[in-house]
Design a protein around this motif. Structure first.
Motif, PDB file in Angstrom:
ATOM      1  N   HIS A  39       0.802  -1.220   0.000  1.00 43.87           N
ATOM      2  CA  HIS A  39       0.000   0.000   0.000  1.00 43.87           C
ATOM      3  C   HIS A  39       0.838   1.275   0.000  1.00 43.87           C
ATOM      4  O   HIS A  39       0.374   2.307  -0.479  1.00 43.87           O
ATOM      5  N   ALA A  40       2.075   1.239   0.485  1.00 48.31           N
ATOM      6  CA  ALA A  40       2.896   2.462   0.461  1.00 48.31           C
ATOM      7  C   ALA A  40       3.115   2.929  -0.975  1.00 48.31           C
ATOM      8  O   ALA A  40       2.964   4.117  -1.284  1.00 48.31           O
ATOM      9  N   ALA A  41       3.436   1.995  -1.863  1.00 47.91           N
ATOM     10  CA  ALA A  41       3.629   2.340  -3.279  1.00 47.91           C
ATOM     11  C   ALA A  41       2.307   2.775  -3.906  1.00 47.91           C
ATOM     12  O   ALA A  41       2.264   3.722  -4.697  1.00 47.91           O
ATOM     13  N   GLU A  42       1.228   2.096  -3.547  1.00 50.87           N
ATOM     14  CA  GLU A  42      -0.098   2.457  -4.058  1.00 50.87           C
ATOM     15  C   GLU A  42      -0.448   3.885  -3.650  1.00 50.87           C
ATOM     16  O   GLU A  42      -0.884   4.690  -4.473  1.00 50.87           O
ATOM     17  N   PHE A  43      -0.241   4.215  -2.387  1.00 57.52           N
ATOM     18  CA  PHE A  43      -0.593   5.540  -1.882  1.00 57.52           C
ATOM     19  C   PHE A  43       0.261   6.630  -2.525  1.00 57.52           C
ATOM     20  O   PHE A  43      -0.216   7.733  -2.767  1.00 57.52           O
ATOM     21  N   ALA A  44       1.517   6.317  -2.814  1.00 59.16           N
ATOM     22  CA  ALA A  44       2.421   7.299  -3.413  1.00 59.16           C
ATOM     23  C   ALA A  44       2.060   7.616  -4.860  1.00 59.16           C
ATOM     24  O   ALA A  44       2.466   8.648  -5.384  1.00 59.16           O
ATOM     25  N   SER A  45       1.296   6.724  -5.507  1.00 54.69           N
ATOM     26  CA  SER A  45       0.999   6.912  -6.930  1.00 54.69           C
ATOM     27  C   SER A  45      -0.488   7.157  -7.208  1.00 54.69           C
ATOM     28  O   SER A  45      -0.922   7.003  -8.351  1.00 54.69           O
ATOM     29  N   LEU A  46      -1.248   7.542  -6.198  1.00 49.73           N
ATOM     30  CA  LEU A  46      -2.692   7.751  -6.410  1.00 49.73           C
ATOM     31  C   LEU A  46      -2.965   8.805  -7.472  1.00 49.73           C
ATOM     32  O   LEU A  46      -2.237   9.789  -7.547  1.00 49.73           O
ATOM     33  N   PRO A  47      -3.960   8.621  -8.324  1.00 45.35           N
ATOM     34  CA  PRO A  47      -4.957   7.576  -8.283  1.00 45.35           C
ATOM     35  C   PRO A  47      -4.478   6.234  -8.814  1.00 45.35           C
ATOM     36  O   PRO A  47      -5.156   5.232  -8.628  1.00 45.35           O
ATOM     37  N   GLY A  48      -3.349   6.186  -9.503  1.00 48.49           N
ATOM     38  CA  GLY A  48      -2.754   4.919  -9.920  1.00 48.49           C
ATOM     39  C   GLY A  48      -3.743   3.972 -10.575  1.00 48.49           C
ATOM     40  O   GLY A  48      -4.450   4.344 -11.507  1.00 48.49           O
ATOM     41  N   LYS A  49      -3.821   2.767 -10.048  1.00 43.39           N
ATOM     42  CA  LYS A  49      -4.668   1.734 -10.647  1.00 43.39           C
ATOM     43  C   LYS A  49      -6.156   2.042 -10.534  1.00 43.39           C
ATOM     44  O   LYS A  49      -6.975   1.380 -11.156  1.00 43.39           O
ATOM     45  N   TYR A  50      -6.518   3.059  -9.747  1.00 42.89           N
ATOM     46  CA  TYR A  50      -7.923   3.440  -9.605  1.00 42.89           C
ATOM     47  C   TYR A  50      -8.332   4.553 -10.575  1.00 42.89           C
ATOM     48  O   TYR A  50      -9.463   5.040 -10.510  1.00 42.89           O
ATOM     49  N   ALA A  51      -7.426   4.961 -11.438  1.00 45.01           N
ATOM     50  CA  ALA A  51      -7.724   6.034 -12.395  1.00 45.01           C
ATOM     51  C   ALA A  51      -8.653   5.529 -13.494  1.00 45.01           C
ATOM     52  O   ALA A  51      -8.547   4.390 -13.955  1.00 45.01           O
ATOM     53  N   ALA A  52      -9.567   6.388 -13.910  1.00 38.71           N
ATOM     54  CA  ALA A  52     -10.444   6.093 -15.037  1.00 38.71           C
ATOM     55  C   ALA A  52      -9.592   6.022 -16.309  1.00 38.71           C
ATOM     56  O   ALA A  52      -8.536   6.654 -16.358  1.00 38.71           O
ATOM     57  N   PRO A  53      -9.935   5.266 -17.278  1.00 42.09           N
ATOM     58  CA  PRO A  53     -11.202   4.549 -17.401  1.00 42.09           C
ATOM     59  C   PRO A  53     -11.162   3.123 -16.834  1.00 42.09           C
ATOM     60  O   PRO A  53     -12.189   2.459 -16.798  1.00 42.09           O
ATOM     61  N   ASP A  54     -10.003   2.661 -16.389  1.00 46.58           N
ATOM     62  CA  ASP A  54      -9.896   1.277 -15.918  1.00 46.58           C
ATOM     63  C   ASP A  54     -10.306   1.076 -14.475  1.00 46.58           C
ATOM     64  O   ASP A  54     -10.509  -0.051 -14.029  1.00 46.58           O
ATOM     65  N   GLY A  55     -10.408   2.153 -13.724  1.00 39.82           N
ATOM     66  CA  GLY A  55     -10.759   2.043 -12.318  1.00 39.82           C
ATOM     67  C   GLY A  55     -11.563   3.234 -11.868  1.00 39.82           C
ATOM     68  O   GLY A  55     -11.949   4.084 -12.678  1.00 39.82           O
ATOM     69  N   GLY A  56     -11.806   3.291 -10.578  1.00 43.11           N
ATOM     70  CA  GLY A  56     -12.546   4.400 -10.007  1.00 43.11           C
ATOM     71  C   GLY A  56     -12.370   4.432  -8.503  1.00 43.11           C
ATOM     72  O   GLY A  56     -12.001   3.422  -7.894  1.00 43.11           O
ATOM     73  N   LEU A  57     -12.615   5.588  -7.932  1.00 46.14           N
ATOM     74  CA  LEU A  57     -12.466   5.764  -6.489  1.00 46.14           C
ATOM     75  C   LEU A  57     -13.562   6.713  -6.025  1.00 46.14           C
ATOM     76  O   LEU A  57     -13.642   7.838  -6.492  1.00 46.14           O
TER      77      LEU A  57
END
Length: 172
Positions: A39-57
């Motif tokens: 999660h540290a890497a995930e948090f550092a790159s937000l929105p990362g994998k949650y970016a549209a169009p492939d994801g969402g937050l």
């Protein structure tokens, strides 16, 4: 939804601090470590994998404060994974978790995903019950989770909340 509640897509960079705060609270909430998730890497790159169009937050707001979140990310062209579903303790018991999940499922279906998958830790009994009520059943894992007793669940999309289904059926 309560009159003072708003569920909306997170905007970056405007909502970055709010997302980081609730995500950090989420990963600290279980009795087991979620460090295996990176999660540290995930948090550092937000929105990362949650970016549209492939994801969402999504963020849920009450009285100007974030009280819940839900996110999804692409697994493959057909499936997404529901992640980071969390409601702060003060907002629990209001149905907010259900509304967040329903909105995420609706948006994931609208994005073209045909199936949503997730994992849920054994201690999250209310979440397990909610997912069962929403039609999730046992499924194979789509991401690594080494915690014994974790349930891997999935359901087909498109998704329509019960209210939408009732409204459609009553108009036909």
């Amino acid at each position: 939804m309560t009159a003072a509640e708003d569920i909306r897509a997170a905007s970056f960079p405007e909502d970055s601090e709010a997302v980081l705060a609730i995500f950090r609270e989420y990963v600290a909430s279980p009795s087991v470590s979620l460090d295996y998730q990176g999660h540290a890497a995930e948090f550092a790159s937000l929105p990362g994998k949650y970016a549209a169009p492939d994801g969402g937050l999504l963020l849920a707001w009450q009285a100007g404060a974030v009280v819940g979140c839900a996110a999804w990310r692409r697994v493959d062209t057909e499936r997404c994974e529901l992640k980071r579903v969390y409601v702060r303790p003060a907002a629990r018991g209001t149905g907010l978790g259900r509304r967040l999940v329903e909105r995420a499922l609706t948006l994931a279906g609208a994005a073209g995903y045909r199936r949503v998958c997730l994992d849920v830790l054994p201690e999250f009994t209310a979440a397990r019950q909610l997912y069962a009520e929403l039609g999730f059943t046992d499924d194979s894992p789509v991401s690594f989770n080494p915690i014994p007793g974790t349930a891997f669940l999935g359901r087909d999309l498109p998704y329509a909340p019960d209210e939408t289904i009732r409204a459609c059926n009553s108009n036909s």
